[in-house]
Design a protein around this motif. Sequence first.
Motif, mmCIF file in Angstrom:
data_model
loop_
_atom_site.group_PDB
_atom_site.id
_atom_site.type_symbol
_atom_site.label_atom_id
_atom_site.label_comp_id
_atom_site.label_asym_id
_atom_site.label_seq_id
_atom_site.Cartn_x
_atom_site.Cartn_y
_atom_site.Cartn_z
ATOM 1 N N ALA A 41 0.760 17.615 -6.028
ATOM 2 C CA ALA A 41 1.233 16.350 -5.455
ATOM 3 C C ALA A 41 0.928 16.293 -3.960
ATOM 4 C CB ALA A 41 2.724 16.179 -5.704
ATOM 5 N N GLU A 42 1.130 17.391 -3.255
ATOM 6 C CA GLU A 42 0.838 17.409 -1.818
ATOM 7 C C GLU A 42 -0.658 17.282 -1.557
ATOM 8 O OE1 GLU A 42 2.786 20.362 0.479
ATOM 9 O OE2 GLU A 42 4.609 20.258 -0.724
ATOM 10 N N ARG A 43 -1.475 17.956 -2.362
ATOM 11 C CA ARG A 43 -2.925 17.850 -2.189
ATOM 12 C C ARG A 43 -3.404 16.425 -2.469
ATOM 13 N NH1 ARG A 43 -4.787 23.360 -5.236
ATOM 14 N NH2 ARG A 43 -3.993 24.805 -3.676
ATOM 15 N N PHE A 44 -2.867 15.827 -3.539
ATOM 16 C CA PHE A 44 -3.251 14.453 -3.871
ATOM 17 C C PHE A 44 -2.783 13.485 -2.788
ATOM 18 C CE2 PHE A 44 -2.809 10.433 -6.273
ATOM 19 C CZ PHE A 44 -4.132 10.314 -6.671
ATOM 20 N N TYR A 45 -1.606 13.728 -2.228
ATOM 21 C CA TYR A 45 -1.098 12.889 -1.136
ATOM 22 C C TYR A 45 -2.025 12.980 0.080
ATOM 23 C CZ TYR A 45 1.660 11.396 2.836
ATOM 24 O OH TYR A 45 2.068 10.776 3.982
ATOM 25 N N HIS A 46 -2.415 14.190 0.452
ATOM 26 C CA HIS A 46 -3.300 14.347 1.616
ATOM 27 C C HIS A 46 -4.672 13.747 1.346
ATOM 28 C CE1 HIS A 46 -0.423 16.530 3.938
ATOM 29 N NE2 HIS A 46 -0.281 17.470 3.005
ATOM 30 N N LEU A 47 -5.159 13.859 0.120
ATOM 31 C CA LEU A 47 -6.440 13.249 -0.234
ATOM 32 C C LEU A 47 -6.366 11.733 -0.112
ATOM 33 C CD1 LEU A 47 -9.327 13.458 -1.532
ATOM 34 C CD2 LEU A 47 -8.152 13.080 -3.707
ATOM 35 N N THR A 48 -5.331 11.134 -0.687
ATOM 36 C CA THR A 48 -5.231 9.677 -0.638
ATOM 37 C C THR A 48 -4.929 9.164 0.763
ATOM 38 O OG1 THR A 48 -2.927 9.811 -1.322
ATOM 39 C CG2 THR A 48 -4.555 9.412 -3.039
ATOM 40 N N SER A 49 -4.196 9.926 1.551
ATOM 41 C CA SER A 49 -3.897 9.462 2.910
ATOM 42 C C SER A 49 -5.126 9.518 3.806
ATOM 43 C CB SER A 49 -2.759 10.266 3.519
ATOM 44 O OG SER A 49 -3.145 11.606 3.695
ATOM 45 N N THR A 50 -6.066 10.415 3.538
ATOM 46 C CA THR A 50 -7.282 10.458 4.343
ATOM 47 C C THR A 50 -8.333 9.470 3.845
ATOM 48 O OG1 THR A 50 -8.142 12.294 3.015
ATOM 49 C CG2 THR A 50 -6.975 12.854 5.035
ATOM 50 N N VAL A 51 -8.360 9.196 2.546
ATOM 51 C CA VAL A 51 -9.368 8.313 1.973
ATOM 52 C C VAL A 51 -8.980 6.842 2.117
ATOM 53 C CG1 VAL A 51 -10.495 7.656 -0.194
ATOM 54 C CG2 VAL A 51 -10.199 10.050 0.372
ATOM 55 N N THR A 52 -7.686 6.555 2.010
ATOM 56 C CA THR A 52 -7.216 5.176 2.044
ATOM 57 C C THR A 52 -7.346 4.602 3.452
ATOM 58 O OG1 THR A 52 -5.561 5.860 0.440
ATOM 59 C CG2 THR A 52 -5.335 3.676 1.358
ATOM 60 N N LEU A 53 -7.851 3.378 3.526
ATOM 61 C CA LEU A 53 -7.951 2.720 4.824
ATOM 62 C C LEU A 53 -6.566 2.254 5.252
ATOM 63 C CD1 LEU A 53 -11.135 0.578 4.217
ATOM 64 C CD2 LEU A 53 -10.961 2.732 5.446
ATOM 65 N N GLY A 54 -6.272 2.369 6.513
ATOM 66 C CA GLY A 54 -4.966 1.960 7.021
ATOM 67 C C GLY A 54 -3.943 3.069 6.855
ATOM 68 N N PHE A 55 -2.715 2.686 6.612
ATOM 69 C CA PHE A 55 -1.650 3.676 6.476
ATOM 70 C C PHE A 55 -1.153 3.714 5.037
ATOM 71 C CE2 PHE A 55 0.234 -0.353 7.377
ATOM 72 C CZ PHE A 55 1.372 -0.401 6.604
ATOM 73 N N VAL A 56 -0.471 4.775 4.680
ATOM 74 C CA VAL A 56 0.022 4.922 3.312
ATOM 75 C C VAL A 56 1.433 4.389 3.162
ATOM 76 C CG1 VAL A 56 -1.481 6.831 2.715
ATOM 77 C CG2 VAL A 56 0.720 7.294 3.791
ATOM 78 N N GLY A 57 2.014 3.868 4.211
ATOM 79 C CA GLY A 57 3.355 3.298 4.136
ATOM 80 C C GLY A 57 4.414 4.374 4.056
ATOM 81 N N PHE A 58 5.364 4.166 3.184
ATOM 82 C CA PHE A 58 6.476 5.094 3.052
ATOM 83 C C PHE A 58 6.248 6.127 1.951
ATOM 84 C CE2 PHE A 58 8.417 1.222 4.822
ATOM 85 C CZ PHE A 58 8.849 1.769 6.020
ATOM 86 N N ALA A 59 5.028 6.241 1.464
ATOM 87 C CA ALA A 59 4.735 7.196 0.395
ATOM 88 C C ALA A 59 4.810 8.622 0.924
ATOM 89 C CB ALA A 59 3.355 6.932 -0.173
ATOM 90 N N THR A 60 5.336 9.497 0.106
ATOM 91 C CA THR A 60 5.423 10.922 0.407
ATOM 92 C C THR A 60 5.000 11.685 -0.837
ATOM 93 O OG1 THR A 60 7.714 11.078 -0.363
ATOM 94 C CG2 THR A 60 7.390 10.512 1.968
ATOM 95 N N PRO A 61 4.809 12.995 -0.729
ATOM 96 C CA PRO A 61 4.527 13.769 -1.942
ATOM 97 C C PRO A 61 5.646 13.642 -2.990
ATOM 98 C CG PRO A 61 3.940 15.055 -0.028
ATOM 99 C CD PRO A 61 4.618 13.814 0.472
ATOM 100 N N ARG A 62 6.875 13.449 -2.530
ATOM 101 C CA ARG A 62 7.968 13.258 -3.475
ATOM 102 C C ARG A 62 7.801 11.954 -4.260
ATOM 103 N NH1 ARG A 62 14.412 13.348 -2.043
ATOM 104 N NH2 ARG A 62 15.110 13.271 -4.193
ATOM 105 N N THR A 63 7.300 10.921 -3.602
ATOM 106 C CA THR A 63 7.018 9.664 -4.286
ATOM 107 C C THR A 63 5.956 9.864 -5.352
ATOM 108 O OG1 THR A 63 7.472 8.502 -2.216
ATOM 109 C CG2 THR A 63 6.356 7.255 -3.941
ATOM 110 N N LEU A 64 4.930 10.649 -5.038
ATOM 111 C CA LEU A 64 3.881 10.928 -6.012
ATOM 112 C C LEU A 64 4.413 11.735 -7.189
ATOM 113 C CD1 LEU A 64 0.805 11.696 -3.757
ATOM 114 C CD2 LEU A 64 1.213 9.701 -5.179
ATOM 115 N N ARG A 65 5.391 12.588 -6.939
ATOM 116 C CA ARG A 65 6.002 13.334 -8.034
ATOM 117 C C ARG A 65 6.753 12.391 -8.967
ATOM 118 N NH1 ARG A 65 9.003 18.619 -6.220
ATOM 119 N NH2 ARG A 65 8.882 18.918 -8.457
#
Length: 88
Positions: A41-65
């Motif tokens: 979940a943390e790896r996927f969060y870091h991947l999406t936060s670097t790939v996604t344009l702009g900001f990820v908002g209030f998403a956290t690895p816990r949200t992805l879980r």
Amino acid sequence: MGTAAFLAGRASSNADPVSIVICGILFIVGTVLAFDWKGAAERFYHLTSTVTLGFVGFATPRTLRFVGAVIALLGLIGVIAEIAVEIR
């Protein structure tokens, strides 16, 4: 031509093997994210936060879980529904 038109509107009564495989994959991926297996979940969060344009908002690895748990539940329901169709 008449036979093709007749068969085009019919649905098979058997389960679709592709649907079982897709739902099974969703169940596995969702379970891996939900239980954060080896930091997935943390790896996927870091991947999406670097790939996604702009900001990820209030998403956290816990949200992805949490999202992973929902995906796993939907995948499990899909597998059970397809198998139930096959058994009938």
